[in-house]
Structures are given as structure tokens and as C-alpha cells.
Design an enzyme around this catalytic site. Structure first.
Site, PDB file in Angstrom:
ATOM      1  CE1 TYR A 120      -3.420  -2.555  -0.123  1.00  9.21           C
ATOM      2  CE2 TYR A 120      -3.728  -2.387   2.235  1.00  9.21           C
ATOM      3  CZ  TYR A 120      -4.070  -2.952   1.027  1.00  9.21           C
ATOM      4  OH  TYR A 120      -5.069  -3.891   0.972  1.00  9.21           O
ATOM      5  CE  LYS A 167       3.275 -17.667   0.769  1.00 11.63           C
ATOM      6  NZ  LYS A 167       2.667 -18.966   1.069  1.00 11.63           N
ATOM      7  CG  ASP A 199       0.089 -19.592   2.809  1.00 12.14           C
ATOM      8  OD1 ASP A 199       0.761 -19.400   3.852  1.00 12.14           O
ATOM      9  OD2 ASP A 199       0.543 -20.199   1.826  1.00 12.14           O
ATOM     10  CG  ASP A 223      -6.923  -4.284   4.311  1.00 16.79           C
ATOM     11  OD1 ASP A 223      -7.914  -4.137   5.051  1.00 16.79           O
ATOM     12  OD2 ASP A 223      -6.877  -3.825   3.152  1.00 16.79           O
ATOM     13  CG  ASP A 227     -12.048  -6.824   6.261  1.00 16.39           C
ATOM     14  OD1 ASP A 227     -11.775  -6.051   7.203  1.00 16.39           O
ATOM     15  OD2 ASP A 227     -12.659  -6.470   5.234  1.00 16.39           O
TER      16      ASP A 227
END
Ligand code: ATP
Ligand code: MG
Length: 326
Positions: A120, A167, A199, A223, A227
């Protein structure tokens, strides 16, 4: 000591749940000075600017900011406001409440998400008609700042260390730097950590959220995964968040403007009120914060409840019930 609080209700139900939150704050024995300012679709319509300069300046100088929601202009409002408070970490608790339908009622997690960089950071290019690229930025300094915050955050009896989600097996340079820096800082602080690949985390948190407590992660992973955890506890309606910087911070419910119910006085004020509890805790009033949280929890469990939770109470009824219990 008086705390100056910038209050930016914004659009839609932000106009309804933000006053509910300030009403609860006013019921505490703490000296607040609330200064209200505009942001969002309505002020853009009126003035051409979604975030007026004076609103930015207010957030940049107040001790803390309480924000509601913004509609179409959300990105033009919240990104600069996070910048105004110098936020480097986004705190997203995901906790299920007794009596509220949840996929995983045992969930009680807090995400500490890096809030300034990663994918981002905004370095996207269209090289040719066929090819677009994105540069992912991870710095040691931002990773260190987040890790130091996380170490302080878990320095209570409630937490034993934190989980680093990354990751680094694939993104060896960027997430490698993130993982190594966070682990190194935790070592310096004597804080225990474990690591989970992002993951795998997505699967594990769905199957058995109880194995996690505080989760520290890069921007995009935080993010998405927060959620996902919101889904486990019954949706966005009850979730608060904080954007914390070195000297100031901004608090907001995770939900948006809820245009389908805006203006009817039936929005659930719980997320905004819990966000206000985070603000109170940030200012150092731990007992008052706990009292708000207990009053909200009791109200969620025993009522009155708004329509989203199957009740027929108004925003004001629920707010009054929380204040009574306080
Ligand atoms: P935005 O673009 O501002 O995010 P949205 O249409 O995505 O608007 P959200 O605010 O994200 O709406 O809410 C999604 C759904 O959840 C809507 O149906 C809304 O009514 C409901 N909802 C969200 N927050 C609340 C709340 N505080 N009380 C009751 N219902 C809510
Ligand atoms: Mg939305």
C-alpha cells in the site's frame, strides 16, 4: 488535565454513532474538550473538498481523534487523516461477544497491522498495455517501530507474546526483513513470539482461533486477515479500530456509512462506543476503558439491541443503556 478530542462524524451513520460515542465519553469523570469538524461526501458536495484543511490540522494537533465514517470519499478522508496523526500501526481487535451470533464464538484476537508501507506504499506502474507492476516497500525502521509497539502492547498479564504472520518463504527480502526485524526486537524485549505463514494462518484462524491472541503482520496481510476474523465474530457491525502514532491517534468503527439505514436513528452504536473505549485506554485511563467495555458487553448480552442484532431499540436507547450501566 483537559484532553482535546477532534470529533469527525463524517457521513451516513457516522453522524449517529459518533455522538453516541461522545455521549458515553461525557459520562466519564475525565476532562474532555470535543472539537467537531467536517469530512466526507457532504462537505465535498458543499465546498469541493472531502477533507478541509482545518479538519486535517485539527486531527494533527488534537490529543486524539474520533472518526465516524465517510462514503464515496472514504479514501480521500481516512488516508490523509491517518497521516495527520502519524499513524504507524492499525489496531484491530476481533472479539466475539456473548449472546451475539458468531461463526467462532471463542474468537478473541487483536491484529497489530503495519499501517504505512508494504504493497500500500503506492508505487504502482503501468509499463505497457500488457504489463503492470507494483513495488512492495518494507523498511527496517517501520518494522522496528511496529515491533516495539507490539512488545509494549503485550506487556500485561493478559498476553504472552505475539504471533508474527508473514510470507517470508516467498517474499524473502521484504517479509524476510519484516520477520527478522520483528523477531529481533521481541528478543531484545524478552517477548515470546511464534510465526505462522499468512496463508496457513488463514486456515488455522478459521479452524481454531483460540490458539491466537495478538497477531503482528504487514499491511496487506493485516487488512485481509483482520476482515476474515471479523467474519468469524459476526461481521463488521461491532468492531472498533485504532490508528496509532507516536504522539496522537485516531479511533473509528470498522463499519462504513451504512447508507441503507442512515438517518433512521437505528444504527448500532457499539462499534463507535468500543472505539471510544480504545481512545480512553490510549489516553491512559485503563479502568474507565474497561468500564465502557463491560457496559457495552452487558448491553449486547441483555439488551436493548438494535435491529442488526435482532432488536428494535434505537441508537439512543442503546447508548442510554450503556451510560446507565456505566
Ligand atoms: P460504505 O461504502 O460506507 O462502507 P456500505 O454500504 O459498505 O457503506 P457498511 O457501513 O460497510 O455499508 O455496512 C454494511 C452493512 O452492515 C449494511 O447493510 C449496514 O446497514 C450494516 N451495518 C454496518 N454498520 C452498522 C451499524 N453500526 N449498525 C447497524 N447496521 C450496520
Ligand atoms: Mg463497507
Amino acid at each position: 488535565m483537559t484532553h482535546e478530542i477532534a470529533v469527525i462524524p463524517g457521513d451516513g451513520i457516522g453522524q449517529e454513532v459518533t455522538p453516541a460515542a461522545t455521549d458515553v465519553l461525557e459520562a466519564l469523570d475525565i476532562d474532555f474538550e470535543f472539537v467537531e469538524a467536517d469530512a466526507g461526501d457532504a462537505v465535498k458536495e458543499a465546498t469541493g473538498e472531502a477533507l478541509p484543511e482545518e479538519t486535517y490540522e485539527l486531527a494533527a494537533s488534537a490529543d486524539a481523534t474520533l472518526f465516524g465514517a465517510a462514503g464515496e470519499t472514504a479514501a480521500d478522508v481516512i488516508l490523509p487523516l491517518r497521516d495527520a496523526v502519524g499513524s504507524f500501526v492499525n489496531i484491530r481487535p476481533a472479539k466475539a461477544y456473548p449472546g451475539i451470533d458468531a461463526v467462532r464464538p471463542e474468537t478473541d484476537l487483536v491484529f497489530l497491522r503495519e499501517n504505512t508501507e508494504g504493497v500500500y506504499a503506492g508505487h504502482e506502474d503501468r509499463l505497457t498495455e500488457d504489463v503492470s507492476t507494483l513495488t512492495r516497500v518494507v523498511t527496517e525502521s517501520a518494522s522496528r517501530e511496529l515491533a516495539e509497539f507490539a512488545c509494549d502492547y503485550v506487556d500485561t498479564d493478559e498476553h504472552d507474546g505475539f504471533t508474527i504472520v508473514h510470507k517470508a518463504n516467498v517474499m524473502r527480502e521484504t517479509d524476510g526483513l519484516f520477520r527478522d526485524t520483528v523477531a529481533e526486537v521481541a528478543d531484545e524485549y524478552g517477548v515470546e513470539t511464534d510465526e505462522v505463514l499468512m496463508d496457513a494462518f488463514a486456515t488455522h484462524v478459521c479452524l481454531d482461533p483460540e490458539q491466537f491472541d495478538v497477531v503482528v503482520c504487514p499491511n496487506l496481510a493485516g487488512d485481509v486477515l483482520s476482515d476474515l476474523a471479523a467474519g468469524l465474530v459476526g461481521g463488521l457491525g461491532l468492531l472498533p479500530s485504532a490508528n496509532v502514532g507516536t504522539e496522537r491517534a485516531l479511533f473509528e468503527p470498522v463499519h462504513g456509512t451504512a447508507p441503507d439505514i442512515a438517518g433512521e436513528g437505528v444504527a448500532n452504536p457499539a462499534a463507535a462506543i468500543i472505539s471510544a473505549a480504545m481512545l480512553v485506554e490510549y489516553l491512559g485511563y485503563d479502568e474507565e476503558a474497561a468500564a465502557i467495555n463491560e457496559a457495552v458487553e452487558a448491553t449486547l448480552e441483555e439488551g436493548p439491541r438494535t435491529a442488526d442484532l435482532g432488536g428494535d431499540a434505537s441508537t439512543e436507547d442503546v447508548t442510554a443503556a450503556v451510560i446507565d450501566r456505566l
